[in-house]
Design a protein around this motif. Structure first.
Motif, mmCIF file in Angstrom:
data_model
loop_
_atom_site.group_PDB
_atom_site.id
_atom_site.type_symbol
_atom_site.label_atom_id
_atom_site.label_comp_id
_atom_site.label_asym_id
_atom_site.label_seq_id
_atom_site.Cartn_x
_atom_site.Cartn_y
_atom_site.Cartn_z
ATOM 1 N N GLY A 12 63.111 47.898 37.223
ATOM 2 C CA GLY A 12 63.966 48.910 37.822
ATOM 3 C C GLY A 12 64.617 48.452 39.110
ATOM 4 N N THR A 13 65.034 49.414 39.897
ATOM 5 C CA THR A 13 65.783 49.147 41.129
ATOM 6 C C THR A 13 64.901 49.344 42.351
ATOM 7 O OG1 THR A 13 67.805 49.891 40.055
ATOM 8 C CG2 THR A 13 67.815 49.779 42.470
ATOM 9 N N TRP A 14 65.004 48.430 43.308
ATOM 10 C CA TRP A 14 64.259 48.525 44.564
ATOM 11 C C TRP A 14 65.250 48.425 45.716
ATOM 12 C CZ3 TRP A 14 58.817 48.897 44.617
ATOM 13 C CH2 TRP A 14 58.203 48.805 43.361
ATOM 14 N N ASN A 15 65.057 49.282 46.694
ATOM 15 C CA ASN A 15 65.963 49.331 47.834
ATOM 16 C C ASN A 15 65.222 49.032 49.127
ATOM 17 O OD1 ASN A 15 68.228 50.251 46.207
ATOM 18 N ND2 ASN A 15 67.170 52.230 46.109
ATOM 19 N N SER A 16 66.000 48.737 50.160
ATOM 20 C CA SER A 16 65.414 48.449 51.467
ATOM 21 C C SER A 16 64.546 49.611 51.930
ATOM 22 C CB SER A 16 66.527 48.194 52.490
ATOM 23 O OG SER A 16 65.988 47.868 53.749
ATOM 24 N N GLY A 17 63.346 49.282 52.399
ATOM 25 C CA GLY A 17 62.399 50.292 52.833
ATOM 26 C C GLY A 17 61.348 50.618 51.797
ATOM 27 N N ASP A 18 61.555 50.207 50.534
ATOM 28 C CA ASP A 18 60.559 50.427 49.495
ATOM 29 C C ASP A 18 59.322 49.580 49.779
ATOM 30 O OD1 ASP A 18 62.351 52.081 48.296
ATOM 31 O OD2 ASP A 18 62.909 50.703 46.691
ATOM 32 N N THR A 19 58.165 50.051 49.340
ATOM 33 C CA THR A 19 56.923 49.338 49.628
ATOM 34 C C THR A 19 56.077 49.178 48.371
ATOM 35 O OG1 THR A 19 55.666 51.346 50.149
ATOM 36 C CG2 THR A 19 56.856 50.278 51.969
ATOM 37 N N ILE A 20 55.206 48.182 48.412
ATOM 38 C CA ILE A 20 54.201 47.959 47.366
ATOM 39 C C ILE A 20 52.886 47.650 48.077
ATOM 40 C CG2 ILE A 20 53.486 46.527 45.416
ATOM 41 C CD1 ILE A 20 56.395 45.774 45.007
ATOM 42 N N SER A 21 51.803 48.235 47.623
ATOM 43 C CA SER A 21 50.502 47.912 48.202
ATOM 44 C C SER A 21 49.494 47.713 47.076
ATOM 45 C CB SER A 21 50.021 49.021 49.146
ATOM 46 O OG SER A 21 49.865 50.238 48.441
ATOM 47 N N PHE A 22 48.504 46.859 47.330
ATOM 48 C CA PHE A 22 47.472 46.593 46.335
ATOM 49 C C PHE A 22 46.220 46.109 47.054
ATOM 50 C CE2 PHE A 22 49.810 42.698 46.994
ATOM 51 C CZ PHE A 22 48.818 41.742 47.118
ATOM 52 N N SER A 23 45.112 46.116 46.361
ATOM 53 C CA SER A 23 43.857 45.629 46.917
ATOM 54 C C SER A 23 43.134 44.804 45.863
ATOM 55 C CB SER A 23 42.974 46.796 47.379
ATOM 56 O OG SER A 23 42.671 47.628 46.276
ATOM 57 N N LEU A 24 42.107 44.103 46.306
ATOM 58 C CA LEU A 24 41.285 43.287 45.422
ATOM 59 C C LEU A 24 39.878 43.847 45.399
ATOM 60 C CD1 LEU A 24 42.370 39.742 46.630
ATOM 61 C CD2 LEU A 24 43.238 40.994 44.660
ATOM 62 N N SER A 25 39.233 43.743 44.273
ATOM 63 C CA SER A 25 37.840 44.175 44.188
ATOM 64 C C SER A 25 37.035 43.137 43.425
ATOM 65 C CB SER A 25 37.732 45.538 43.501
ATOM 66 O OG SER A 25 38.246 45.464 42.183
ATOM 67 N N LYS A 26 35.764 43.129 43.707
ATOM 68 C CA LYS A 26 34.867 42.165 43.090
ATOM 69 C C LYS A 26 34.395 42.673 41.739
ATOM 70 C CE LYS A 26 30.676 39.582 44.118
ATOM 71 N NZ LYS A 26 29.610 39.413 45.106
ATOM 72 N N GLN A 27 34.548 41.856 40.702
ATOM 73 C CA GLN A 27 34.087 42.242 39.383
ATOM 74 C C GLN A 27 32.567 42.106 39.307
ATOM 75 O OE1 GLN A 27 36.190 39.845 36.584
ATOM 76 N NE2 GLN A 27 38.194 40.670 37.117
ATOM 77 N N ASP A 28 31.952 43.005 38.551
ATOM 78 C CA ASP A 28 30.495 43.007 38.459
ATOM 79 C C ASP A 28 29.970 42.000 37.441
ATOM 80 O OD1 ASP A 28 30.246 44.979 40.388
ATOM 81 O OD2 ASP A 28 30.535 46.569 38.911
ATOM 82 N N SER A 29 30.583 41.929 36.296
ATOM 83 C CA SER A 29 30.070 41.079 35.218
ATOM 84 C C SER A 29 30.973 39.860 35.051
ATOM 85 C CB SER A 29 29.993 41.873 33.914
ATOM 86 O OG SER A 29 29.157 42.989 34.064
ATOM 87 N N THR A 30 30.722 38.853 35.867
ATOM 88 C CA THR A 30 31.552 37.655 35.792
ATOM 89 C C THR A 30 30.654 36.425 35.756
ATOM 90 O OG1 THR A 30 31.800 37.783 38.188
ATOM 91 C CG2 THR A 30 33.572 38.692 36.845
ATOM 92 N N THR A 31 30.739 35.580 36.750
ATOM 93 C CA THR A 31 29.957 34.355 36.703
ATOM 94 C C THR A 31 29.511 33.942 38.095
ATOM 95 O OG1 THR A 31 29.919 32.096 35.838
ATOM 96 C CG2 THR A 31 31.924 32.799 36.953
ATOM 97 N N THR A 32 28.575 33.022 38.132
ATOM 98 C CA THR A 32 28.062 32.493 39.393
ATOM 99 C C THR A 32 28.840 31.246 39.775
ATOM 100 O OG1 THR A 32 26.464 31.104 38.236
ATOM 101 C CG2 THR A 32 25.771 33.336 38.814
ATOM 102 N N ILE A 33 28.517 30.685 40.952
ATOM 103 C CA ILE A 33 29.165 29.436 41.371
ATOM 104 C C ILE A 33 28.910 28.341 40.345
ATOM 105 C CG2 ILE A 33 29.146 27.597 43.100
ATOM 106 C CD1 ILE A 33 28.536 29.706 45.208
ATOM 107 N N GLY A 34 27.621 28.186 39.965
ATOM 108 C CA GLY A 34 27.292 27.169 38.975
ATOM 109 C C GLY A 34 27.956 27.437 37.639
ATOM 110 N N GLY A 35 27.991 28.717 37.232
ATOM 111 C CA GLY A 35 28.640 29.072 35.975
ATOM 112 C C GLY A 35 30.131 28.817 36.018
ATOM 113 N N TYR A 36 30.736 29.117 37.172
ATOM 114 C CA TYR A 36 32.167 28.869 37.334
ATOM 115 C C TYR A 36 32.480 27.390 37.203
ATOM 116 C CZ TYR A 36 36.635 28.259 39.708
ATOM 117 O OH TYR A 36 37.909 27.889 40.018
ATOM 118 N N TYR A 37 31.663 26.552 37.879
ATOM 119 C CA TYR A 37 31.919 25.120 37.821
ATOM 120 C C TYR A 37 31.664 24.577 36.413
ATOM 121 C CZ TYR A 37 32.235 20.251 39.198
ATOM 122 O OH TYR A 37 32.630 18.940 39.291
ATOM 123 N N SER A 38 30.633 25.088 35.749
ATOM 124 C CA SER A 38 30.355 24.648 34.380
ATOM 125 C C SER A 38 31.506 25.020 33.450
ATOM 126 C CB SER A 38 29.050 25.280 33.881
ATOM 127 O OG SER A 38 27.945 24.821 34.630
#
Length: 680
Positions: free
Chosen positions: A579-605
């Motif tokens: 769509g169309t975006w004009n001067s003054g329009d804003t976007i905001s977002f955040s990050l959150s930690k997932q619960d069921s993912t992997t460990t450091i060792g699991g990530y590297y593996s």
């Protein structure tokens, strides 16, 4: 038909078959010549054959042309396939080298070093005062750092070696382009005067294969026999008849001074993105895509270890009762990972305990880091004014760069007395805008008289303020020592006179919104982007107060925004707009930690598994491309190659025709003798 006409016909037959014998001899002679295209003499009948004009008919034979036996469409497929083989070969060679660098099978890799590091912490937790256990931990930490350093340096070396290979390939390509324009000139000259340039055309076909093995090309033959060679992605001409355009390389300061490929007469427009095939295409892809991604994975793993271990270490006490300092030097790159020099010099500074009682609990907590998760997800995207925005995590979505505890700061007044001490610039600013509901703070330290301080405070609801936190600190200390100064920073002042030192260590634990190594998301809606007259900018970093270089918009247009969160010039977040975006329009977002993912060792593996899979896939791709190239070559050989059996049959056929034409001349000679005898 007169005897003279018969004799002339026999002469033409003798000469034509003699030429055919010579052509066949040339084919036989070049049976082992690479790229040789078989020649075929084309016989045509000449003269007339009319019974109504008896005495005037003339029937004979001639060779109208000596034809190169080839299929131009098959030749095009061969040239195209050479580019695919060149690219696949370059990729496979480099991926095999990378796999060797990151080899974990010998027992001296990152996984083994990391396992020994966690094990050393576990041993220390059982005997926190043990000198041997502390020395072994330092040694294990140094070995872990060395392995990361070595892996990273070798990957960077491969990247720069690849860059040098690219420069060498460009120089080689320039030589081929010069040769191509020279061959074009000779072929046009010879064929325009009625000659045959079949040998030069064979040389040009070989040259086309050489060029296409380096870079992907398209080409077209002009009516005069000259070839025009150009890049398929942007149509830029490399060779045009007798002219060619040379390439060169120049360092790109925004890409670690790695080389861009450019035309010598147009250095402002790099060609990297337009080169998709050939060896150059494979080299560029590995250098600019694969290797940076692998280095980032290595950095993600190392920085997660550094951040988590440092945060936990600062929450403990060393063997002399001091609050722990940095265990690893602060870094986000694996090549710079190192154990803090103070720890190396004195292992007593390892903060193995959670209290002053040498309990070893902090070492136990350290071993638990190996089971902590390290992935992130992108939270809800909010926007005002525009149509819609969706997003994805690019880098930190694959490795959550976090510490479960973000250090707010530690201070100490070694001089005693009533001198005020406030947080330095390295401390996060503690204001109402940087705390959220469910944020918790741990306060540890000692009073001026040595009395230990320990407690925790949680922001329970929106009515709680930073002042409530400071009131808790004052209550815990037993005196009014904490306040917020005019700069918004925490200030501690010991109002009780004395010469003994006092200290505070305040850490912020994980909140409901998750934490990152460079700060904590605030409750103000996360990172805020605002569209202004000059484009999108980050107008609020969302409480990522410890970002070393700050967040920024890397690129933005009407459809896509890429954002760098930690200043490494790599897109961490991609937002897609509609769509169309004009001067003054804003976007905001955040990050959150997932619960069921992997460990450091699991990530590297998982990273290692991906490296292995990529290498295996590249090997299969190379085998497939080589098989297709072999099939194309076999087809060409079947059509254009020399078969000795076929050529021997042709030789016998032409020889018999030659002999038969000779017999005709003998018969004509006998008839001439008979006529002469009759005339006597």
């Amino acid at each position: 038909m007169s005897l003279g006409s018969v004799l002339n016909t026999a002469k033409q037959a003798i000469l034509s078959n003699l030429t055919a014998i010579n052509v066949t001899g040339s084919n036989i002679a070049n049976v082992n010549t690479p790229g040789y295209t078989r020649l075929n003499p084309v016989f045509n009948a000449v003269g007339t054959n009319s019974t109504s004009s008896s005495g005037r008919e003339q029937v004979g034979v001639e060779i109208s042309e000596i034809k190169r036996v080839y299929d131009k469409y098959l030749e095009t497929q061969i040239v195209t396939q050479n580019s695919a083989v060149g690219s696949a070969t370059a990729r496979n060679d480099l991926l095999t080298q990378i796999e060797g660098v990151l080899n974990e099978s010998t027992g001296s890799g990152v996984s083994d070093a990391l396992s020994k590091f966690w094990s050393a912490w576990d041993d220390l937790s059982a005997n926190p005062s043990g000198e041997s256990e502390r020395s072994i931990l330092v040694s294990a930490a140094q070995n872990l750092s060395y392995v990361f350093n070595q892996r990273a340096e070798e990957l960077y070396t491969l990247q720069y070696n690849t860059d040098e290979t690219i420069a060498g390939d460009v120089e080689k390509l320039n030589g081929y382009l010069n040769d191509m324009s020279a061959l074009n000139t000779e072929i046009v000259r010879i064929e325009s005067s009625g000659g045959s340039a079949s040998a030069l055309r064979d040389s040009r076909s070989i040259l086309l294969s050489n060029i296409s093995s380096i870079i992907d090309i398209n080409y077209v033959e002009q009516d005069d026999g000259a070839l025009y060679v150009y890049l398929p992605e942007n149509g830029k001409t490399l060779v045009e008849g007798s002219k060619n355009w040379q390439l060169t390389v120049q360092p790109n300061s925004s890409n670690s001074n790695l080389n861009d490929i450019v035309f010598t007469d147009d250095t402002a427009n790099p060609l990297n993105n337009y080169i998709q095939g050939g060896e150059l295409g494979g080299l560029l892809d590995i250098r600019d895509v694969t290797l940076p991604a692998y280095i980032d994975k290595l950095n993600q793993t190392a920085s997660s270890i550094v951040n988590k271990v440092n945060a936990q270490h600062m929450a403990g006490y060393d063997q002399d009762g001091n609050i722990g300092g940095l265990f690893f030097d602060k870094t986000t790159e694996a090549k710079d990972m190192a154990v803090n020099a103070a720890i190396v010099a004195d292992s007593r500074m390892i903060a193995a305990s959670s209290t002053l009682n040498a309990d070893g609990d902090n070492a136990t907590a350290m071993t638990a880091i190996k089971d902590d998760k390290m992935y992130a997800s992108l939270g809800t995207i909010s926007f005002t004014g525009g149509s819609s925005a969706v997003g994805q995590i690019n880098n930190i979505g694959q490795a959550y760069k976090d510490t479960l505890q973000t250090l707010i700061g530690s201070i100490a007044n070694t001089a005693g007395g009533a001198s005020p001490i406030k947080a330095t610039d390295a401390w996060s600013t503690i204001t109402s805008a940087t705390v959220s509901v469910n944020d918790s703070f741990t306060i540890t330290g000692k009073k001026h008289d040595g009395t230990e301080i320990s407690g925790s405070f949680t922001i329970n609801n929106t009515a709680d303020t930073v002042q409530d936190l400071l009131d808790y600190i004052n209550t815990l200390y037993g005196a009014s020592v904490a306040s917020i100064d005019s700069e918004g920073k925490l200030k501690i002042q010991d109002t009780i006179a004395g010469d003994s030192s006092f200290s505070f260590n305040i850490t912020k634990s994980s909140s409901n919104s998750g934490t990152l190594d460079f700060g904590t998301i605030s409750s103000t809606g996360g990172i805020l982007l605002t569209l202004g007259a000059t484009g999108w900018t980050v107008t609020d970093n969302g409480g990522y107060s410890e970002m070393p270089k700050g967040s920024s918009v890397l690129s933005a247009d009407a459809k896509t925004i890429t954002i760098d969160l930690n200043g490494d010039k790599t897109a961490d977040i991609t937002l897609n707009l509609s769509g169309t975006w004009n001067s003054g329009d804003t976007i905001s977002f955040s990050l959150s930690k997932q619960d069921s993912t992997t460990t450091i060792g699991g990530y590297y593996s998982a990273f290692m598994a991906r490296v292995g899979q990529n290498t295996a896939n590249s090997t299969l791709t190379l085998e497939r491309e080589q098989t297709i190239a072999t099939q194309n070559s076999a087809q060409r050989e079947e059509l254009s190659g020399v078969s000795l059996d076929e050529e021997m049959l042709n030789l016998i056929k032409y020889q018999m025709a030659y002999n038969a034409a000779g017999r005709v001349t003998g018969i004509v000679s006998e008839l001439m003798d008979t006529l002469i005898a009759l005339g006597k």
